[in-house]
Structure formats: structure tokens, C-alpha cells
Design an enzyme around this catalytic site. Sequence first.
Site, short mmCIF file in Angstrom:
data_model
loop_
_atom_site.label_atom_id
_atom_site.label_comp_id
_atom_site.label_asym_id
_atom_site.label_seq_id
_atom_site.Cartn_x
_atom_site.Cartn_y
_atom_site.Cartn_z
N SER A 298 -7.46 -17.11 1.61
CA SER A 298 -8.54 -16.39 2.29
C SER A 298 -9.47 -15.81 1.25
O SER A 298 -9.04 -15.54 0.11
CB SER A 298 -7.95 -15.26 3.13
OG SER A 298 -8.99 -14.41 3.61
N TYR B 184 -2.92 -7.25 3.71
CA TYR B 184 -3.38 -8.63 3.98
C TYR B 184 -4.04 -9.21 2.73
O TYR B 184 -3.74 -10.34 2.35
CB TYR B 184 -4.33 -8.65 5.18
CG TYR B 184 -4.78 -10.06 5.52
CD1 TYR B 184 -3.86 -11.00 6.00
CD2 TYR B 184 -6.09 -10.47 5.33
CE1 TYR B 184 -4.25 -12.30 6.28
CE2 TYR B 184 -6.49 -11.76 5.62
CZ TYR B 184 -5.57 -12.67 6.09
OH TYR B 184 -5.95 -13.97 6.37
P1 NDP Z 1 -4.45 -18.09 14.55
O1 NDP Z 1 -3.90 -16.76 14.94
O2 NDP Z 1 -5.28 -18.84 15.52
O3 NDP Z 1 -3.28 -19.04 14.04
C1 NDP Z 1 -2.18 -18.54 13.31
C2 NDP Z 1 -1.06 -19.56 13.40
O4 NDP Z 1 0.03 -19.12 12.59
C3 NDP Z 1 -0.53 -19.73 14.81
O5 NDP Z 1 -0.30 -21.10 15.05
C4 NDP Z 1 0.76 -18.96 14.80
O6 NDP Z 1 1.69 -19.58 15.70
C5 NDP Z 1 1.21 -19.19 13.36
N1 NDP Z 1 2.17 -18.21 12.89
C6 NDP Z 1 1.99 -16.88 12.69
N2 NDP Z 1 3.13 -16.32 12.28
C7 NDP Z 1 4.08 -17.31 12.24
C8 NDP Z 1 5.45 -17.36 11.92
N3 NDP Z 1 6.13 -16.26 11.59
N4 NDP Z 1 6.08 -18.55 11.97
C9 NDP Z 1 5.42 -19.66 12.33
N5 NDP Z 1 4.11 -19.68 12.66
C10 NDP Z 1 3.45 -18.51 12.61
O7 NDP Z 1 -5.30 -17.80 13.21
P2 NDP Z 1 -5.96 -18.77 12.13
O8 NDP Z 1 -5.94 -20.19 12.54
O9 NDP Z 1 -7.26 -18.16 11.78
O10 NDP Z 1 -4.97 -18.52 10.91
C11 NDP Z 1 -4.39 -19.56 10.17
C12 NDP Z 1 -4.31 -19.12 8.71
O11 NDP Z 1 -5.63 -18.92 8.21
C13 NDP Z 1 -3.58 -17.80 8.48
O12 NDP Z 1 -2.80 -17.93 7.30
C14 NDP Z 1 -4.71 -16.80 8.26
O13 NDP Z 1 -4.31 -15.71 7.48
C15 NDP Z 1 -5.70 -17.68 7.53
N6 NDP Z 1 -7.10 -17.26 7.52
C16 NDP Z 1 -7.79 -16.99 8.68
C17 NDP Z 1 -9.13 -16.65 8.64
C18 NDP Z 1 -9.91 -16.29 9.87
O14 NDP Z 1 -10.94 -15.58 9.75
N7 NDP Z 1 -9.54 -16.76 11.03
C19 NDP Z 1 -9.86 -16.62 7.38
C20 NDP Z 1 -9.05 -16.92 6.22
C21 NDP Z 1 -7.73 -17.24 6.31
P3 NDP Z 1 2.74 -18.84 16.65
O15 NDP Z 1 2.19 -17.48 16.98
O16 NDP Z 1 2.85 -19.77 17.83
O17 NDP Z 1 3.98 -18.79 15.83
C1 8X3 Z 2 -9.46 -13.68 7.11
C2 8X3 Z 2 -10.78 -13.30 6.56
O1 8X3 Z 2 -12.22 -11.33 5.87
O2 8X3 Z 2 -10.99 -11.14 7.96
O3 8X3 Z 2 -8.59 -14.02 6.10
O4 8X3 Z 2 -9.84 -10.99 5.87
S1 8X3 Z 2 -10.95 -11.61 6.55
#
Ligand code: NDP
Ligand code: 8X3
Length: 258
Positions: A143, A156
Site C-alpha cells: 500500500s 496499518y
Molecule cells: P476487501 O476488504 O474488499 O478485500 C479484502 C480481502 O481479504 C477479502 O477477500 C477478505 O476475505 C480477505 N481477508 C481479510 N482477512 C483475511 C484473513 N484473515 N484470511 C483470509 N482472507 C482474509 O479490500 P481490498 O480488496 O481493498 O484489500 C485487498 C488488499 O489490498 C489488502 O491487503 C489491503 O490492505 C490492500 N490495499 C487496499 C487498498 C484500498 O484502498 N482498498 C489500498 C492499498 C492496499 P474474507 O473476509 O472473506 O476472509
Molecule cells: C489503503 C490505502 O491510504 O487508505 O492501503 O491506507 S490507505
Amino acid sequence: MRLHGKRVLITGASSGFGAAAAKAFAAEGCHLLLGARRMDRLQEVAAIALANGAASAEFHVLDVASTASVEAFAARARALAPQVDVLINNAGGAHGIDPVATAKDADWEAMVQSNLLGLLRMTRAVLPLLPHHAGASVLNIGSIAGHQAYEGGAAYCGVKAAERSITQALRLELSGTGIRVGSLDPGLAETEFSMVRFKGDAARAAKVYEGTEPLVGEDIAETLVWMASRPPHVCIDEVVIKPTDQAAIHKVYRRPKT
Ligand code: NDP
Ligand code: 8X3
């Protein structure tokens, strides 16, 4: 590397980036193994992937916070095929946005377990399945929070900074194996991320994206496909992707309400 017929394992495939990645790698004709905790959602994603051209789309429950669950998932991968060509460590997210002074242990622990320990556990479990000198990839989702800290994001930002260090250490450890290790580090993206961070408060989650044009899952998915499909001698170490509206982590352009 041509992706057709390659075996791709995606964690956190039940929503957001992971679900979009499943669809994108499906369109390349890959075999998919999808993991997350919500089985109903995984089933839907797998059906979409099959309709989108996946060679196969298997799914299995996965909680990256549990070593036993990760090992059971890796055993499922091994039972399906002796190798995994692309491991996408995507599972994770943020819990809360409290300053250190008032943040909760449970939120910190959830973030460390999924984003940090989950990434390590999953990689350890799948490494024996990654072929050497065949263009295999480990792609970790970081991120911009790992590059620049912000108030309320201490834990985070910390775990995402750790993701960058883990990616770098793993690349060094795997030197000579031909396995590529890369990090894809997105900025503001509209997924279920904010709903999770704000514990289901939809109005608060919607505010994060108000008046601006965030990234969407497809933006990340097509970049993952690009990273995994470079020729085997090319490793994309790190990619930072932000919305054009996000000039920096704190500077997000928001259009005035009309
Ligand atoms: P979502 O919440 O849409 O997706 C998160 C996914 O992670 C879900 O499929 C969830 O599945 C899974 N997950 C969470 N905890 C667990 C666990 N303990 N075991 C297995 N699966 C898990 O968010 P995003 O798609 O945005 O997030 C995906 C990644 O991208 C994350 O690592 C997030 O930190 C990162 N990210 C997101 C950004 C944003 O602005 N959206 C920006 C930068 C990075 P389930 O709950 O079914 O287990
Ligand atoms: C998610 C992006 O800026 O919300 O990783 O932390 S931010």
C-alpha cells in the site's frame, strides 16, 4: 511469460482486488485456487471466473491468521497439482483508524495477523510448490500506507511497511531460484476496504470516496496480470499505483458538490 494454463493462487479472493484478480487471470486461461473466509462469496467469484475463461476455478476456506488453516489450504493446492506458478498475497486490510493513544488491541492484532503474519505464513507454505527457473512469481499487495504514514494509521502503515521489507528480504533469499518477488502498492481504491476499516459503517465508508475518482479492483488486477506475465528474466520489484486524483496520501482532489 504466457499465463495460459498457469496455476494462480489468490488469497483474499472473496472481494475487492482478489476477486478482480480472479476474473483477470481467468481471462488469461489460468487455473485458479481462491482462498478467503467467506465461502459463499468465493463460490460466486469462482463461478464468474469460470464464465470468464478460467481453465479451472477451485476455492477453499482460508484464514491467513491461522497456521493450521494456511497449511490446510496449501495441502489443497498440492492435492490439485504439484506446482503453483503465481502466488498473490492479497488478504488483509485495515481495522479502525484510532490514534495510538486510544487504539484497540483487537484491531492491532487483526492487522498484524492478516497483513503481516498471514503473508509470511502463506509464502512459507507455498514456496515448496513454486518451480525454479520457470517464471514463477510471488506478488504481494502492499500500500502507499507502507511508504507514507498517516494519523490513525500507525499499525496499518506499520504492517504495510513490513510488507515491503518482507518482499525485499524474500527476493534476496530466493536469489538464484528464478522466482520473482514483487510488491504492488495501491493508493485509494474503492472496495470493501473502508467498510471493514469502519466496521460496517456504510456512510463513513462512502465519505472516503466522496467527490473523488478512486482506483477500482480492475486497475489492480490488470497490473497483477502484467507483472506475472513479464518474460522470466524480468522482475517488477515494486509498483505504486494511485488515483490521478490522489497526488499524495493526504492530498486527494474532491470535486465540489453540484
Ligand atoms: P476487501 O476488504 O474488499 O478485500 C479484502 C480481502 O481479504 C477479502 O477477500 C477478505 O476475505 C480477505 N481477508 C481479510 N482477512 C483475511 C484473513 N484473515 N484470511 C483470509 N482472507 C482474509 O479490500 P481490498 O480488496 O481493498 O484489500 C485487498 C488488499 O489490498 C489488502 O491487503 C489491503 O490492505 C490492500 N490495499 C487496499 C487498498 C484500498 O484502498 N482498498 C489500498 C492499498 C492496499 P474474507 O473476509 O472473506 O476472509
Ligand atoms: C489503503 C490505502 O491510504 O487508505 O492501503 O491506507 S490507505
